[in-house]
Design a protein around this motif. Structure first.
Motif, PDB file in Angstrom:
ATOM      1  N   ALA A  24     -40.922  94.231  28.778  1.00 55.27           N
ATOM      2  CA  ALA A  24     -41.019  95.378  29.687  1.00 55.27           C
ATOM      3  C   ALA A  24     -39.718  95.562  30.465  1.00 55.27           C
ATOM      4  CB  ALA A  24     -42.201  95.199  30.638  1.00 55.27           C
ATOM      5  N   LEU A  25     -39.143  94.458  30.940  1.00 51.87           N
ATOM      6  CA  LEU A  25     -37.864  94.546  31.653  1.00 51.87           C
ATOM      7  C   LEU A  25     -36.755  95.035  30.727  1.00 51.87           C
ATOM      8  CD1 LEU A  25     -37.990  91.285  33.812  1.00 51.87           C
ATOM      9  CD2 LEU A  25     -38.183  93.655  34.622  1.00 51.87           C
ATOM     10  N   LEU A  26     -36.790  94.592  29.486  1.00 55.15           N
ATOM     11  CA  LEU A  26     -35.800  95.034  28.502  1.00 55.15           C
ATOM     12  C   LEU A  26     -35.907  96.543  28.267  1.00 55.15           C
ATOM     13  CD1 LEU A  26     -33.623  94.374  26.356  1.00 55.15           C
ATOM     14  CD2 LEU A  26     -35.495  93.840  24.787  1.00 55.15           C
ATOM     15  N   VAL A  27     -37.117  97.036  28.109  1.00 60.10           N
ATOM     16  CA  VAL A  27     -37.325  98.473  27.903  1.00 60.10           C
ATOM     17  C   VAL A  27     -36.870  99.258  29.131  1.00 60.10           C
ATOM     18  CG1 VAL A  27     -39.090 100.266  27.624  1.00 60.10           C
ATOM     19  CG2 VAL A  27     -39.166  98.208  26.202  1.00 60.10           C
ATOM     20  N   GLU A  48     -26.156  96.282  29.892  1.00 61.51           N
ATOM     21  CA  GLU A  48     -25.944  95.762  28.537  1.00 61.51           C
ATOM     22  C   GLU A  48     -26.080  94.244  28.514  1.00 61.51           C
ATOM     23  OE1 GLU A  48     -22.426  95.136  25.272  1.00 61.51           O
ATOM     24  OE2 GLU A  48     -22.151  96.685  26.798  1.00 61.51           O
ATOM     25  N   GLU A  49     -25.504  93.594  29.495  1.00 60.94           N
ATOM     26  CA  GLU A  49     -25.575  92.132  29.546  1.00 60.94           C
ATOM     27  C   GLU A  49     -27.005  91.661  29.801  1.00 60.94           C
ATOM     28  OE1 GLU A  49     -22.252  89.437  31.009  1.00 60.94           O
ATOM     29  OE2 GLU A  49     -23.614  89.536  32.736  1.00 60.94           O
ATOM     30  N   PHE A  50     -27.714  92.338  30.688  1.00 53.23           N
ATOM     31  CA  PHE A  50     -29.109  91.972  30.935  1.00 53.23           C
ATOM     32  C   PHE A  50     -29.947  92.150  29.671  1.00 53.23           C
ATOM     33  CE2 PHE A  50     -33.491  92.884  32.013  1.00 53.23           C
ATOM     34  CZ  PHE A  50     -33.808  91.793  32.805  1.00 53.23           C
ATOM     35  N   ALA A  51     -29.727  93.238  28.954  1.00 49.41           N
ATOM     36  CA  ALA A  51     -30.470  93.479  27.715  1.00 49.41           C
ATOM     37  C   ALA A  51     -30.193  92.373  26.701  1.00 49.41           C
ATOM     38  CB  ALA A  51     -30.104  94.840  27.131  1.00 49.41           C
ATOM     39  N   ARG A  52     -28.945  91.944  26.604  1.00 53.34           N
ATOM     40  CA  ARG A  52     -28.586  90.879  25.671  1.00 53.34           C
ATOM     41  C   ARG A  52     -29.291  89.576  26.041  1.00 53.34           C
ATOM     42  NH1 ARG A  52     -23.304  89.561  26.704  1.00 53.34           N
ATOM     43  NH2 ARG A  52     -22.853  91.768  26.452  1.00 53.34           N
ATOM     44  N   PHE A  53     -29.271  89.227  27.322  1.00 55.27           N
ATOM     45  CA  PHE A  53     -29.912  87.981  27.756  1.00 55.27           C
ATOM     46  C   PHE A  53     -31.429  88.050  27.590  1.00 55.27           C
ATOM     47  CE2 PHE A  53     -26.184  87.094  30.860  1.00 55.27           C
ATOM     48  CZ  PHE A  53     -25.410  86.653  29.808  1.00 55.27           C
ATOM     49  N   ALA A  54     -32.014  89.198  27.886  1.00 52.38           N
ATOM     50  CA  ALA A  54     -33.463  89.357  27.721  1.00 52.38           C
ATOM     51  C   ALA A  54     -33.860  89.233  26.259  1.00 52.38           C
ATOM     52  CB  ALA A  54     -33.915  90.710  28.282  1.00 52.38           C
ATOM     53  N   LEU A  55     -33.053  89.803  25.377  1.00 50.13           N
ATOM     54  CA  LEU A  55     -33.333  89.712  23.952  1.00 50.13           C
ATOM     55  C   LEU A  55     -33.209  88.269  23.453  1.00 50.13           C
ATOM     56  CD1 LEU A  55     -34.115  91.453  21.538  1.00 50.13           C
ATOM     57  CD2 LEU A  55     -31.696  91.746  21.060  1.00 50.13           C
TER      58      LEU A  55
END
Length: 163
Positions: A24-27, A48-55
């Motif tokens: 949910a946070l990634l979306v 972008e960095e948060f999305a990478r770490f969440a993934l």
């Protein structure tokens, strides 16, 4: 339901909830990035960095979760040809190998990676958080996989005794 099944189910449920939160946070992060870029005309680099770490976290936790549910990718065309006794032996061998992989690569290697990045005080480029915290998911997931392997081995042995 015995105590080990209860613990297994609770841990699996906590993992499910945690992965749903990460997803949910990634979306939300990606939607915010699109919104800010196209409607506000400004792009935030931290998204972008948060999305990478969440993934990364979701993928590694997902591997542990699927291992626990025994729904990971497998090629079982040879396994299906085994007798029941040999299937039990092969299943135990597979779980032992998974346990050893998780121990050596994920836990020992992961702890070494976490330790090294924390000692060197490496920070992420944009969010400026210690990379050791990001990498900590590796030994944590490895530990979960080890616990799940022990649980599966005990179930195999229990079923062997009952049959």
């Amino acid at each position: 339901m015995n105590k080990s099944e209860l613990i297994f189910n609770k841990v699996s449920r906590i993992l499910e909830i945690f992965m749903i939160i990460i997803f949910a946070l990634l979306v939300l992060d990606v939607l915010f990035q699109v919104f800010s870029r196209y409607l506000l005309g400004e792009s935030f680099t931290w998204t972008e960095e948060f999305a990478r770490f969440a993934l990364i976290w979701m993928t590694i936790l997902g591997a542990a979760y699927l291992n626990g549910k025994q729904e990971h990718l497998s090629m079982d065309f040879l396994y299906d040809k085994f007798s029941d006794v040999n299937k039990q032996k092969a299943s135990i061998l597979i779980e032992v190998l998974i346990f050893l992989f998780a121990l050596i690569v994920m836990v020992v290697g992961g702890l070494n990676l976490v330790y090294t990045t924390l000692i060197l005080e490496q920070l992420s480029g944009t969010l400026r958080i210690p990379l050791g915290y990001v990498y900590a998911i590796l030994p944590f997931s490895g530990f979960l996989i080890m616990c799940f392997s022990v649980y599966h081995i005990s179930n195999i042995l229990k079923n062997k005794i009952n049959n």
